[in-house]
Design a protein around this motif. Structure first.
Motif, PDB file in Angstrom:
ATOM      1  N   THR A 220      22.845  -7.359  26.795  1.00 21.59           N
ATOM      2  CA  THR A 220      22.154  -8.561  26.432  1.00 21.59           C
ATOM      3  C   THR A 220      22.983  -9.794  26.415  1.00 21.59           C
ATOM      4  OG1 THR A 220      20.560  -7.302  25.239  1.00 21.59           O
ATOM      5  CG2 THR A 220      20.415  -9.644  24.874  1.00 21.59           C
ATOM      6  N   TYR A 221      24.317  -9.901  26.187  1.00 21.56           N
ATOM      7  CA  TYR A 221      25.326 -10.878  25.705  1.00 21.56           C
ATOM      8  C   TYR A 221      25.112 -12.165  26.941  1.00 21.56           C
ATOM      9  CZ  TYR A 221      29.341 -13.709  25.186  1.00 21.56           C
ATOM     10  OH  TYR A 221      30.226 -14.844  24.978  1.00 21.56           O
TER      11      TYR A 221
ATOM     12  N   LYS B 165      25.356 -20.079  23.259  1.00 20.17           N
ATOM     13  CA  LYS B 165      26.422 -19.188  22.441  1.00 20.17           C
ATOM     14  C   LYS B 165      27.184 -19.847  21.390  1.00 20.17           C
ATOM     15  CE  LYS B 165      26.543 -15.883  26.389  1.00 20.17           C
ATOM     16  NZ  LYS B 165      25.819 -16.399  27.172  1.00 20.17           N
ATOM     17  N   GLU B 166      27.591 -20.933  21.834  1.00 22.81           N
ATOM     18  CA  GLU B 166      28.463 -21.831  20.866  1.00 22.81           C
ATOM     19  C   GLU B 166      27.828 -21.951  19.290  1.00 22.81           C
ATOM     20  OE1 GLU B 166      26.088 -24.766  23.342  1.00 22.81           O
ATOM     21  OE2 GLU B 166      27.402 -22.801  23.640  1.00 22.81           O
ATOM     22  N   THR B 167      26.721 -21.930  19.359  1.00 22.00           N
ATOM     23  CA  THR B 167      25.619 -22.139  18.084  1.00 22.00           C
ATOM     24  C   THR B 167      25.130 -20.758  17.734  1.00 22.00           C
ATOM     25  OG1 THR B 167      23.438 -22.612  19.354  1.00 22.00           O
ATOM     26  CG2 THR B 167      24.992 -24.422  18.568  1.00 22.00           C
ATOM     27  N   TYR B 168      25.011 -19.822  18.648  1.00 25.36           N
ATOM     28  CA  TYR B 168      24.194 -18.612  18.264  1.00 25.36           C
ATOM     29  C   TYR B 168      25.124 -17.778  17.483  1.00 25.36           C
ATOM     30  CZ  TYR B 168      21.874 -13.922  19.020  1.00 25.36           C
ATOM     31  OH  TYR B 168      21.150 -12.920  18.610  1.00 25.36           O
ATOM     32  N   PHE B 169      26.528 -17.476  17.951  1.00 21.35           N
ATOM     33  CA  PHE B 169      27.350 -16.441  17.455  1.00 21.35           C
ATOM     34  C   PHE B 169      27.628 -17.017  15.972  1.00 21.35           C
ATOM     35  CE2 PHE B 169      27.043 -14.720  21.685  1.00 21.35           C
ATOM     36  CZ  PHE B 169      27.182 -13.297  21.272  1.00 21.35           C
ATOM     37  N   PRO B 170      27.941 -18.486  15.701  1.00 19.75           N
ATOM     38  CA  PRO B 170      28.441 -18.614  14.190  1.00 19.75           C
ATOM     39  C   PRO B 170      27.262 -18.381  13.408  1.00 19.75           C
ATOM     40  CG  PRO B 170      28.942 -20.707  15.707  1.00 19.75           C
ATOM     41  CD  PRO B 170      28.288 -19.324  16.805  1.00 19.75           C
TER      42      PRO B 170
ATOM     43  N   ALA C 157      32.600 -11.890  31.962  1.00 16.86           N
ATOM     44  CA  ALA C 157      33.976 -11.009  31.624  1.00 16.86           C
ATOM     45  C   ALA C 157      34.446 -10.616  30.349  1.00 16.86           C
ATOM     46  CB  ALA C 157      35.313 -11.865  32.441  1.00 16.86           C
ATOM     47  N   PRO C 158      35.122  -9.733  29.772  1.00 14.84           N
ATOM     48  CA  PRO C 158      35.482  -9.481  28.329  1.00 14.84           C
ATOM     49  C   PRO C 158      36.244 -10.570  27.872  1.00 14.84           C
ATOM     50  CG  PRO C 158      35.538  -7.508  29.907  1.00 14.84           C
ATOM     51  CD  PRO C 158      35.455  -8.625  30.614  1.00 14.84           C
ATOM     52  N   LYS C 159      37.202 -11.076  28.587  1.00 12.88           N
ATOM     53  CA  LYS C 159      38.077 -12.155  27.824  1.00 12.88           C
ATOM     54  C   LYS C 159      37.048 -13.564  27.596  1.00 12.88           C
ATOM     55  CE  LYS C 159      42.353 -10.774  30.420  1.00 12.88           C
ATOM     56  NZ  LYS C 159      43.471 -11.140  31.290  1.00 12.88           N
ATOM     57  N   GLU C 160      35.831 -13.742  28.338  1.00 17.55           N
ATOM     58  CA  GLU C 160      35.407 -14.840  28.189  1.00 17.55           C
ATOM     59  C   GLU C 160      34.615 -14.659  26.736  1.00 17.55           C
ATOM     60  OE1 GLU C 160      33.054 -16.337  31.178  1.00 17.55           O
ATOM     61  OE2 GLU C 160      34.240 -15.733  32.767  1.00 17.55           O
ATOM     62  N   VAL C 161      33.891 -13.226  26.669  1.00  9.50           N
ATOM     63  CA  VAL C 161      33.299 -12.894  25.268  1.00  9.50           C
ATOM     64  C   VAL C 161      34.202 -12.958  24.003  1.00  9.50           C
ATOM     65  CG1 VAL C 161      31.998 -11.073  24.136  1.00  9.50           C
ATOM     66  CG2 VAL C 161      32.085 -11.438  26.887  1.00  9.50           C
ATOM     67  N   ARG C 162      35.414 -12.712  24.291  1.00  8.27           N
ATOM     68  CA  ARG C 162      36.554 -12.704  23.187  1.00  8.27           C
ATOM     69  C   ARG C 162      36.630 -14.041  22.777  1.00  8.27           C
ATOM     70  NH1 ARG C 162      41.949  -9.884  24.399  1.00  8.27           N
ATOM     71  NH2 ARG C 162      42.071 -11.518  25.905  1.00  8.27           N
ATOM     72  N   SER C 163      36.725 -14.908  23.786  1.00  8.84           N
ATOM     73  CA  SER C 163      36.971 -16.400  23.455  1.00  8.84           C
ATOM     74  C   SER C 163      35.714 -16.911  22.805  1.00  8.84           C
ATOM     75  CB  SER C 163      37.254 -17.104  24.832  1.00  8.84           C
ATOM     76  OG  SER C 163      37.347 -18.346  24.766  1.00  8.84           O
ATOM     77  N   ALA C 164      34.626 -16.693  23.037  1.00  6.19           N
ATOM     78  CA  ALA C 164      33.620 -17.187  22.395  1.00  6.19           C
ATOM     79  C   ALA C 164      33.325 -16.570  21.086  1.00  6.19           C
ATOM     80  CB  ALA C 164      32.308 -16.795  23.170  1.00  6.19           C
ATOM     81  N   LEU C 165      33.761 -15.426  20.794  1.00  2.00           N
ATOM     82  CA  LEU C 165      33.909 -14.817  19.445  1.00  2.00           C
ATOM     83  C   LEU C 165      34.974 -15.409  18.456  1.00  2.00           C
ATOM     84  CD1 LEU C 165      32.994 -11.196  20.219  1.00  2.00           C
ATOM     85  CD2 LEU C 165      31.410 -12.872  19.622  1.00  2.00           C
TER      86      LEU C 165
END
Length: 230
Positions: free
Chosen positions: A151-152, A158-163, A196-204
């Motif tokens: 789903t990611y 995402k910049e507002t969703y994950f906070p 990509a996993p690295k992009e996910v890590r950066s967002a987190l």
């Protein structure tokens, strides 16, 4: 012609006429088109069989490994983001204290509720909760664990969703993301729709998640990313 011979001919003609008439009557009584057999009636057992398992998906998703990866869920509240028809929600419900099945599609949540009625009391700890696409719709410190499977890439803003998602986790709570590798694989969306996993890590990291770990080895077609709230 002698009278006796004439009498015999009349009897024979009468019998032939009767037989011919009966034959025609029978022919008329036969249907011109024979109807095909209709579908066989569905048994009550079939009607009550829950549809919470997807055998084809299970073959490649390896849900047992993912559930083991989550650890002991006893006494914990878990949010299943993008729950869909409840594939993981029902699996989580067997061990977690509560499962919040989050989805943007009200029909998907209605389906979950219908399956809860079929499978019985053991799934009563599932709450089907409608949510906007870009809002987690969790209360502050509401859950111990968030699971996001396949789903990611579809989550906007995402910049507002994950906070906001971080706020819904209890201190020490975990986030687990499972998604498709950017490879030529027989399942999942086209590579252009993957992340990509690295992009996910950066967002987190930007959302202030801590202890972010990437696992690309244990699932054939997918990676797992874990992160924590500290």
């Amino acid at each position: 012609m002698p009278r006796a011979a004439l009498t015999i001919l009349l009897i024979v003609f009468t019998c032939w006429s009767c037989g011919s008439s009966d034959s025609k009557t029978k022919e008329k009584q036969e249907p011109i088109i024979k109807l095909k057999e209709g579908p066989k009636p569905v048994s009550i057992a079939d009607q009550l069989e829950p549809k919470i398992e997807d055998i084809e998906r299970t073959e490649w998703q390896n849900p047992d490994y993912i559930l083991d990866y989550l650890g002991d869920l006893s006494g914990k509240t878990v949010a299943d983001v993008g729950a869909g028809a409840g594939y993981f929600a029902f699996k989580l419900a067997r061990t977690a204290e509560k499962v919040i099945a989050l989805d943007i599609d009200p029909k998907a949540l209605e389906y979950i509720e219908s399956q809860k009625e079929i499978v019985g009391d053991w799934s009563s700890n599932i709450e089907a909760r409608l949510t906007p696409p870009d809002v987690p719709n969790l209360l502050s410190d509401e859950v111990d664990l968030v699971l996001i499977v396949n789903t990611y890439s579809y989550i906007p803003n995402k910049e507002t969703y994950f906070p906001r998602l971080l706020e819904g986790l209890k201190p020490g709570g975990k986030l687990i993301i499972v998604d498709f590798k950017i490879e030529d694989i027989p399942v999942g969306p086209a590579n252009e729709f993957k992340t990509a996993p690295k992009e996910v890590r950066s967002a987190l990291r930007k959302a202030n998640f801590k202890r972010i770990d990437i696992n690309e080895d244990n699932l054939k077609y997918q990676y797992i990313i874990s992160a924590e709230k500290r």
